[in-house]
Design a protein around this motif. Structure first.
Motif, PDB file in Angstrom:
ATOM      1  N   ASP A 259      83.536  36.463  44.832  1.00 16.13           N
ATOM      2  CA  ASP A 259      84.390  35.291  45.257  1.00 16.13           C
ATOM      3  C   ASP A 259      85.613  35.406  45.047  1.00 16.13           C
ATOM      4  O   ASP A 259      86.904  35.005  45.844  1.00 16.13           O
ATOM      5  N   LEU A 260      86.257  35.819  43.801  1.00 13.90           N
ATOM      6  CA  LEU A 260      87.598  36.001  43.549  1.00 13.90           C
ATOM      7  C   LEU A 260      88.323  36.933  44.285  1.00 13.90           C
ATOM      8  O   LEU A 260      89.353  36.844  44.667  1.00 13.90           O
ATOM      9  N   LEU A 261      87.612  38.156  44.734  1.00 14.02           N
ATOM     10  CA  LEU A 261      88.120  39.009  45.653  1.00 14.02           C
ATOM     11  C   LEU A 261      88.175  38.423  47.193  1.00 14.02           C
ATOM     12  O   LEU A 261      89.423  38.658  47.568  1.00 14.02           O
ATOM     13  N   GLU A 262      87.322  37.887  47.396  1.00 12.19           N
ATOM     14  CA  GLU A 262      87.718  37.020  48.880  1.00 12.19           C
ATOM     15  C   GLU A 262      88.908  36.083  48.814  1.00 12.19           C
ATOM     16  O   GLU A 262      89.536  36.067  49.909  1.00 12.19           O
ATOM     17  N   GLN A 263      88.935  35.134  47.645  1.00  8.37           N
ATOM     18  CA  GLN A 263      89.976  34.431  47.656  1.00  8.37           C
ATOM     19  C   GLN A 263      91.335  34.891  47.326  1.00  8.37           C
ATOM     20  O   GLN A 263      92.154  34.589  47.897  1.00  8.37           O
ATOM     21  N   SER A 264      91.403  35.933  47.085  1.00  4.89           N
ATOM     22  CA  SER A 264      92.659  36.953  46.613  1.00  4.89           C
ATOM     23  C   SER A 264      93.088  37.316  48.065  1.00  4.89           C
ATOM     24  O   SER A 264      94.067  37.399  48.420  1.00  4.89           O
ATOM     25  N   ARG A 265      92.001  37.791  48.892  1.00  5.36           N
ATOM     26  CA  ARG A 265      92.423  38.457  50.325  1.00  5.36           C
ATOM     27  C   ARG A 265      92.815  36.922  51.050  1.00  5.36           C
ATOM     28  O   ARG A 265      94.077  37.063  51.842  1.00  5.36           O
ATOM     29  N   VAL A 266      92.268  35.706  50.968  1.00 13.38           N
ATOM     30  CA  VAL A 266      92.778  34.716  51.561  1.00 13.38           C
ATOM     31  C   VAL A 266      94.321  34.287  51.164  1.00 13.38           C
ATOM     32  O   VAL A 266      95.113  33.986  51.944  1.00 13.38           O
ATOM     33  N   HIS A 267      94.648  34.312  49.963  1.00 14.13           N
ATOM     34  CA  HIS A 267      95.804  33.953  49.370  1.00 14.13           C
ATOM     35  C   HIS A 267      96.823  35.144  49.320  1.00 14.13           C
ATOM     36  O   HIS A 267      97.972  34.705  48.682  1.00 14.13           O
ATOM     37  N   GLY A 268      96.644  36.089  49.860  1.00 13.08           N
ATOM     38  CA  GLY A 268      97.428  37.164  49.781  1.00 13.08           C
ATOM     39  C   GLY A 268      97.667  38.215  48.547  1.00 13.08           C
ATOM     40  O   GLY A 268      98.761  38.789  48.449  1.00 13.08           O
ATOM     41  N   GLY A 269      96.549  38.168  47.675  1.00 11.60           N
ATOM     42  CA  GLY A 269      96.738  38.685  46.432  1.00 11.60           C
ATOM     43  C   GLY A 269      95.955  38.228  45.318  1.00 11.60           C
ATOM     44  O   GLY A 269      95.794  36.816  45.335  1.00 11.60           O
ATOM     45  N   ALA A 270      95.658  38.858  44.418  1.00  9.40           N
ATOM     46  CA  ALA A 270      95.028  38.425  43.060  1.00  9.40           C
ATOM     47  C   ALA A 270      96.166  37.546  42.246  1.00  9.40           C
ATOM     48  O   ALA A 270      97.344  37.808  42.580  1.00  9.40           O
ATOM     49  N   PRO A 271      95.551  36.300  41.400  1.00 11.63           N
ATOM     50  CA  PRO A 271      96.536  35.701  40.672  1.00 11.63           C
ATOM     51  C   PRO A 271      97.424  36.775  40.095  1.00 11.63           C
ATOM     52  O   PRO A 271      97.010  37.780  39.354  1.00 11.63           O
TER      53      PRO A 271
END
Length: 504
Positions: A259-271
């Protein structure tokens, strides 16, 4: 050293530094505040009749009061018995197993808790975290009373924690974890992961999991750092919370890490503050580990542990993994001796698969189950029931549960080999291989797969045929919408097997 001393040490060194943060309530406690609340809860528990060795059940969602109750139980020498809220229908079993003196619970589970307590006959008091309910005391009121706690029993060898197994091989068993070996395990885990006092560890997994305890709670406290818990994980809210809290270490199971990987893709990178993640509760798909390395440029540190050891058999290093050891979990930790043993408990040659076994720093036994204890701890070794192999460089690679190995056409199949090969195929999110009895002492293999779109079964079979050493001509592949999961985040293969049998 006692587990609750982590808080008192932190209060001496960094009294105003945040010890705990609860995401949903945006509530934080400094080390000094955490100690004050633990002392108040310990005084209340003692006033209600809890003594050294008594069990205090915590049956609740992740939150601040959960942490305070757990540490308060340790403070008076009682044993924290943590039961996942997803096991509400089996609460009678857990209460009968460890006969709690007190039960601390969350308000939405009142019906299940009252019924199980009445059936048990051992429970003296129910304590509701959210305020007084019919037949239950108010946890906030007990804290406000600030009753003095008794002298600390100070027994490092005493059982601190009942860590329940997931029940994949029978009914769940309460592994008895003592203070000192669990404390030592958390120290060496923190050293392997290079924890510092500036780290902020974020864990959304259930606090009832021993993985959460030894990966997200104890190591940061050992370094007077910060531990964050979250009750309701969703991909969007979770990503936002990791970013908002400035978390540096993310502790989760493979689905949450995906999940965190997919959201990082959506937001252009990890926190931006994140320096690594650690994974437990089940095998990490190679594609997931590779994506964290190649896309996010962050280590996904794999671990392999069990409820019985209060730590890990092996843990990777917090660096980007190289290809040479990519498939390995990691190396054993210095507080434990890990060996690959054969049926006679003799060590096998390097590279040969066998049962992963361990000496040093494991449970004292299963609560109330001497026969199961003797079976698991025979010969002075803790027998994991898992098959693995050790490299000459000391890296442990897992091959799967011994009970899940298949016998197909006279050959032994390791399902994990096929599952990992399938998850390298584009369009397949997860895979699980099970076997149905074929009537001749062997198995008929069935692979279940999930993905966002329709999966071509013939193409999938062709894609894995040359990536495993098996003749896959008898393998059946079925696509399903989602996998049944255990409360610890593992694919429930027993449920898959039952579903497969019912459809034949």
């Amino acid at each position: 050293m006692l587990l609750h001393q982590l808080l008192t040490d932190g209060a001496m060194r960094r009294p105003d530094h945040t010890a705990f943060h609860w995401v949903e309530r945006e509530k934080s406690l400094t080390y000094a505040q955490a100690v004050e609340q633990v002392e108040a809860a310990a005084g209340a528990f003692h006033d209600l009749g809890a003594r050294k060795g008594d069990r205090i059940t915590i049956f609740a969602h992740n939150g601040m009061d959960y942490l305070i109750s757990m540490f308060a139980a340790w403070r008076i020498g009682a044993i924290s018995a943590l039961v996942n809220v997803k096991f509400a229908d089996e609460l009678d079993y857990y209460f009968a197993d460890h006969t709690p003196t007190l039960v601390v619970y969350t308000h939405d589970k009142i019906a299940e808790v009252k019924a199980a307590a009445e059936a048990s006959g051992a429970v003296r008091h129910l304590i509701c975290m959210d305020g007084k309910q019919d037949g239950a005391l108010s946890f906030p009121e007990l804290l406000d009373a600030k009753l003095p706690p008794p002298p600390d029993p100070g027994d490092e060898a005493a059982i601190a924690h009942l860590s329940y197994t997931s029940g994949t091989t029978g009914q769940p068993k309460g592994a008895c974890l003592a203070h000192e070996p669990t404390q030592t395990a958390s120290a060496v885990i923190g050293e392997r992961l290079r924890y510092s006092r500036d780290d902020i560890s974020f864990g959304p997994s259930a606090l009832s999991s021993s993985y959460q305890l030894v990966a997200n709670v104890l190591p940061p406290l050992r370094n007077s750092a910060t531990c964050i818990v979250m009750k309701d994980w969703t991909p969007e809210a979770g990503y936002a919370a990791v970013r908002k809290t400035g978390a540096t270490i993310f502790v989760g199971n493979p689905p949450v890490l995906a999940d965190l990987l997919e959201q990082s893709r959506v937001h252009g990178g990890a926190p931006a503050t994140l320096r690594m993640s650690t994974s437990g509760g089940g095998p990490v798909p190679p594609a997931l580990k590779r994506a964290w390395r190649d896309e996010l440029k962050l280590p996904l540190v794999e671990s392999y542990g069990q409820s019985e050891i209060g730590g890990f058999f092996a843990l990777a290093d917090p660096v980007l993994p190289d290809d040479a050891h990519f498939g390995a979990v990691g190396r054993p930790l210095p507080d434990k001796e890990v060996r690959i043993l054969g049926a006679d408990d003799q060590e096998l040659p390097i590279g040969q698969p066998g049962q992963v076994c361990l000496r040093g720093g494991f449970m004292t036994g299963y609560w109330g189950k001497p026969d199961k204890t003797a079976e698991t701890l025979s010969g002075g070794w803790l027998h994991s029931g898992d098959v693995g192999q050790m490299s000459a460089e000391g890296y442990l690679t897992m091959r799967g549960r011994a009970s899940e190995l298949l016998r197909v056409g006279g050959e032994t199949w390791f399902p994990r080999d096929i599952e990992e090969a399938m998850m390298l195929i584009e369009g397949i999110r997860d895979a699980a291989v099970v076997g149905l009895d074929d009537g001749d002492g062997g198995h008929r293999p069935i692979a279940f797969v999930t993905g966002p779109g329709k999966i071509d079964m013939a193409q999938t079979l062709a894609g894995v045929a040359d990536k495993t050493p098996y003749d896959l001509s008898t393998l059946e592949i079925r696509q399903i919408d989602e996998f049944p999961m255990t409360p610890t985040g593992k694919i429930a293969k027993a449920t898959l097997r039952d579903q497969a049998a019912a459809s034949n």
